[in-house]
Write a protein that holds these residues in place. Structure first.
Motif, PDB file in Angstrom:
ATOM      1  N   THR A  40      10.891  72.832 -16.507  1.00  0.00           N
ATOM      2  CA  THR A  40      10.534  74.100 -17.239  1.00  0.00           C
ATOM      3  C   THR A  40      10.905  75.153 -16.318  1.00  0.00           C
ATOM      4  N   GLY A  41      11.575  75.010 -15.304  1.00  0.00           N
ATOM      5  CA  GLY A  41      11.733  76.294 -14.420  1.00  0.00           C
ATOM      6  C   GLY A  41      10.552  76.701 -13.643  1.00  0.00           C
ATOM      7  N   GLU A  42       9.440  75.907 -13.656  1.00  0.00           N
ATOM      8  CA  GLU A  42       8.406  76.552 -12.951  1.00  0.00           C
ATOM      9  C   GLU A  42       8.497  76.419 -11.389  1.00  0.00           C
ATOM     10  N   THR A  43       9.309  75.246 -11.034  1.00  0.00           N
ATOM     11  CA  THR A  43       9.718  75.100  -9.725  1.00  0.00           C
ATOM     12  C   THR A  43      11.141  74.734  -9.563  1.00  0.00           C
ATOM     13  N   PRO A  44      11.897  75.226  -8.864  1.00  0.00           N
ATOM     14  CA  PRO A  44      13.564  75.097  -8.788  1.00  0.00           C
ATOM     15  C   PRO A  44      13.860  73.614  -8.266  1.00  0.00           C
ATOM     16  N   PHE A  45      14.774  72.988  -8.855  1.00  0.00           N
ATOM     17  CA  PHE A  45      15.259  71.788  -8.205  1.00  0.00           C
ATOM     18  C   PHE A  45      15.786  72.162  -7.057  1.00  0.00           C
ATOM     19  N   ASP A  46      15.897  70.922  -5.846  1.00  0.00           N
ATOM     20  CA  ASP A  46      16.324  70.956  -4.680  1.00  0.00           C
ATOM     21  C   ASP A  46      17.451  69.976  -4.606  1.00  0.00           C
ATOM     22  N   VAL A  47      18.166  69.858  -3.621  1.00  0.00           N
ATOM     23  CA  VAL A  47      19.218  69.098  -3.444  1.00  0.00           C
ATOM     24  C   VAL A  47      18.883  67.537  -3.454  1.00  0.00           C
ATOM     25  N   VAL A  48      17.745  67.221  -2.997  1.00  0.00           N
ATOM     26  CA  VAL A  48      17.249  65.978  -2.857  1.00  0.00           C
ATOM     27  C   VAL A  48      16.878  65.549  -4.287  1.00  0.00           C
ATOM     28  N   ASP A  49      16.163  66.382  -4.901  1.00  0.00           N
ATOM     29  CA  ASP A  49      15.858  65.989  -6.589  1.00  0.00           C
ATOM     30  C   ASP A  49      16.851  65.829  -7.345  1.00  0.00           C
ATOM     31  N   LEU A  50      18.061  66.493  -7.239  1.00  0.00           N
ATOM     32  CA  LEU A  50      19.325  66.404  -7.974  1.00  0.00           C
ATOM     33  C   LEU A  50      19.926  65.274  -7.439  1.00  0.00           C
ATOM     34  N   GLU A  51      19.843  64.644  -6.476  1.00  0.00           N
ATOM     35  CA  GLU A  51      20.759  63.459  -5.730  1.00  0.00           C
ATOM     36  C   GLU A  51      20.157  62.544  -6.452  1.00  0.00           C
ATOM     37  N   ARG A  52      18.557  62.652  -6.606  1.00  0.00           N
ATOM     38  CA  ARG A  52      17.848  61.220  -7.195  1.00  0.00           C
ATOM     39  C   ARG A  52      18.064  61.084  -8.636  1.00  0.00           C
ATOM     40  N   ILE A  53      17.888  62.377  -9.293  1.00  0.00           N
ATOM     41  CA  ILE A  53      18.197  62.395 -10.551  1.00  0.00           C
ATOM     42  C   ILE A  53      19.602  62.015 -10.907  1.00  0.00           C
ATOM     43  N   ALA A  54      20.563  62.406 -10.425  1.00  0.00           N
ATOM     44  CA  ALA A  54      21.970  61.890 -10.654  1.00  0.00           C
ATOM     45  C   ALA A  54      22.076  60.541 -10.486  1.00  0.00           C
ATOM     46  N   GLY A  55      21.573  59.949  -9.545  1.00  0.00           N
ATOM     47  CA  GLY A  55      21.454  58.442  -9.240  1.00  0.00           C
ATOM     48  C   GLY A  55      20.823  57.916 -10.511  1.00  0.00           C
ATOM     49  N   ALA A  56      19.733  58.286 -11.156  1.00  0.00           N
ATOM     50  CA  ALA A  56      19.062  57.678 -11.934  1.00  0.00           C
ATOM     51  C   ALA A  56      19.927  57.818 -13.235  1.00  0.00           C
ATOM     52  N   LEU A  57      20.482  58.860 -13.440  1.00  0.00           N
ATOM     53  CA  LEU A  57      21.451  58.997 -14.883  1.00  0.00           C
ATOM     54  C   LEU A  57      22.851  58.562 -14.562  1.00  0.00           C
ATOM     55  N   SER A 104      13.740  60.079 -21.646  1.00  0.00           N
ATOM     56  CA  SER A 104      12.595  60.753 -21.564  1.00  0.00           C
ATOM     57  C   SER A 104      12.137  61.280 -20.073  1.00  0.00           C
ATOM     58  N   GLN A 105      11.449  62.235 -20.043  1.00  0.00           N
ATOM     59  CA  GLN A 105      10.896  62.734 -18.601  1.00  0.00           C
ATOM     60  C   GLN A 105      10.031  61.506 -18.085  1.00  0.00           C
ATOM     61  N   ARG A 115      20.343  78.369 -11.673  1.00  0.00           N
ATOM     62  CA  ARG A 115      18.981  77.812 -11.805  1.00  0.00           C
ATOM     63  C   ARG A 115      18.919  77.029 -13.167  1.00  0.00           C
ATOM     64  N   ASP A 116      19.103  77.970 -14.216  1.00  0.00           N
ATOM     65  CA  ASP A 116      18.946  77.939 -15.590  1.00  0.00           C
ATOM     66  C   ASP A 116      20.141  76.837 -16.121  1.00  0.00           C
ATOM     67  N   SER A 117      21.295  77.008 -15.541  1.00  0.00           N
ATOM     68  CA  SER A 117      22.208  76.195 -15.916  1.00  0.00           C
ATOM     69  C   SER A 117      22.066  74.620 -15.492  1.00  0.00           C
ATOM     70  N   ALA A 164       4.778  64.960 -13.964  1.00  0.00           N
ATOM     71  CA  ALA A 164       4.563  66.366 -13.594  1.00  0.00           C
ATOM     72  C   ALA A 164       5.475  67.023 -12.774  1.00  0.00           C
ATOM     73  N   TYR A 165       5.962  66.293 -11.786  1.00  0.00           N
ATOM     74  CA  TYR A 165       6.927  66.845 -11.045  1.00  0.00           C
ATOM     75  C   TYR A 165       8.233  67.312 -11.489  1.00  0.00           C
ATOM     76  N   ILE A 166       8.690  66.271 -12.584  1.00  0.00           N
ATOM     77  CA  ILE A 166       9.827  66.385 -13.460  1.00  0.00           C
ATOM     78  C   ILE A 166       9.574  67.582 -14.127  1.00  0.00           C
ATOM     79  N   SER A 167       8.442  67.678 -14.964  1.00  0.00           N
ATOM     80  CA  SER A 167       8.098  68.580 -15.819  1.00  0.00           C
ATOM     81  C   SER A 167       8.228  70.009 -15.289  1.00  0.00           C
ATOM     82  N   ARG A 168       7.645  70.156 -14.314  1.00  0.00           N
ATOM     83  CA  ARG A 168       7.688  71.518 -13.419  1.00  0.00           C
ATOM     84  C   ARG A 168       9.110  72.066 -12.864  1.00  0.00           C
ATOM     85  N   ARG A 169      10.070  70.942 -12.919  1.00  0.00           N
ATOM     86  CA  ARG A 169      11.448  71.440 -12.757  1.00  0.00           C
ATOM     87  C   ARG A 169      12.185  71.698 -13.969  1.00  0.00           C
TER      88      ARG A 169
END
Length: 84
Positions: A53-70, A33-34, A16-18, A46-51
């Motif tokens: 900071t580790g408050e809420t873990p990323f899920d697979v959908v989050d990472l797919e969308r973030i990877a696409g954006a990056l 920026s976030q 999770r931290d990695s 706020a959704y990005i910020s919670r992830r």
């Protein structure tokens, strides 16, 4: 049957931290920026910020969308396997 898509580690310093660190590094590399990441993914800042900071873990959908954006593969957020 419900599948848990979260990538939560079992201890501090785990997967999770990695993943959070890898997303932060790629964002920094691209000087993103976030707020901009939220805009590109369709998530709120706020959704990005919670992830991030580790408050809420990323899920697979989050990472797919973030990877696409990056413009990186989702695998870029995971540590390379260690050869035995």
């Amino acid at each position: 049957m419900q599948v848990d898509n979260t990538l939560s580690g079992t201890s501090t310093g785990g997967l999770r931290d990695s993943v959070v660190v890898a997303v932060r590094v790629e964002m920094a590399r691209q000087r993103m920026s976030q707020t901009k990441l939220a805009e590109l993914t369709g998530f709120t800042q706020a959704y990005i910020s919670r992830r991030m900071t580790g408050e809420t873990p990323f899920d697979v959908v989050d990472l797919e969308r973030i990877a696409g954006a990056l413009n990186v593969p989702p695998s870029a957020f995971f540590p390379a396997p260690v050869a035995a």
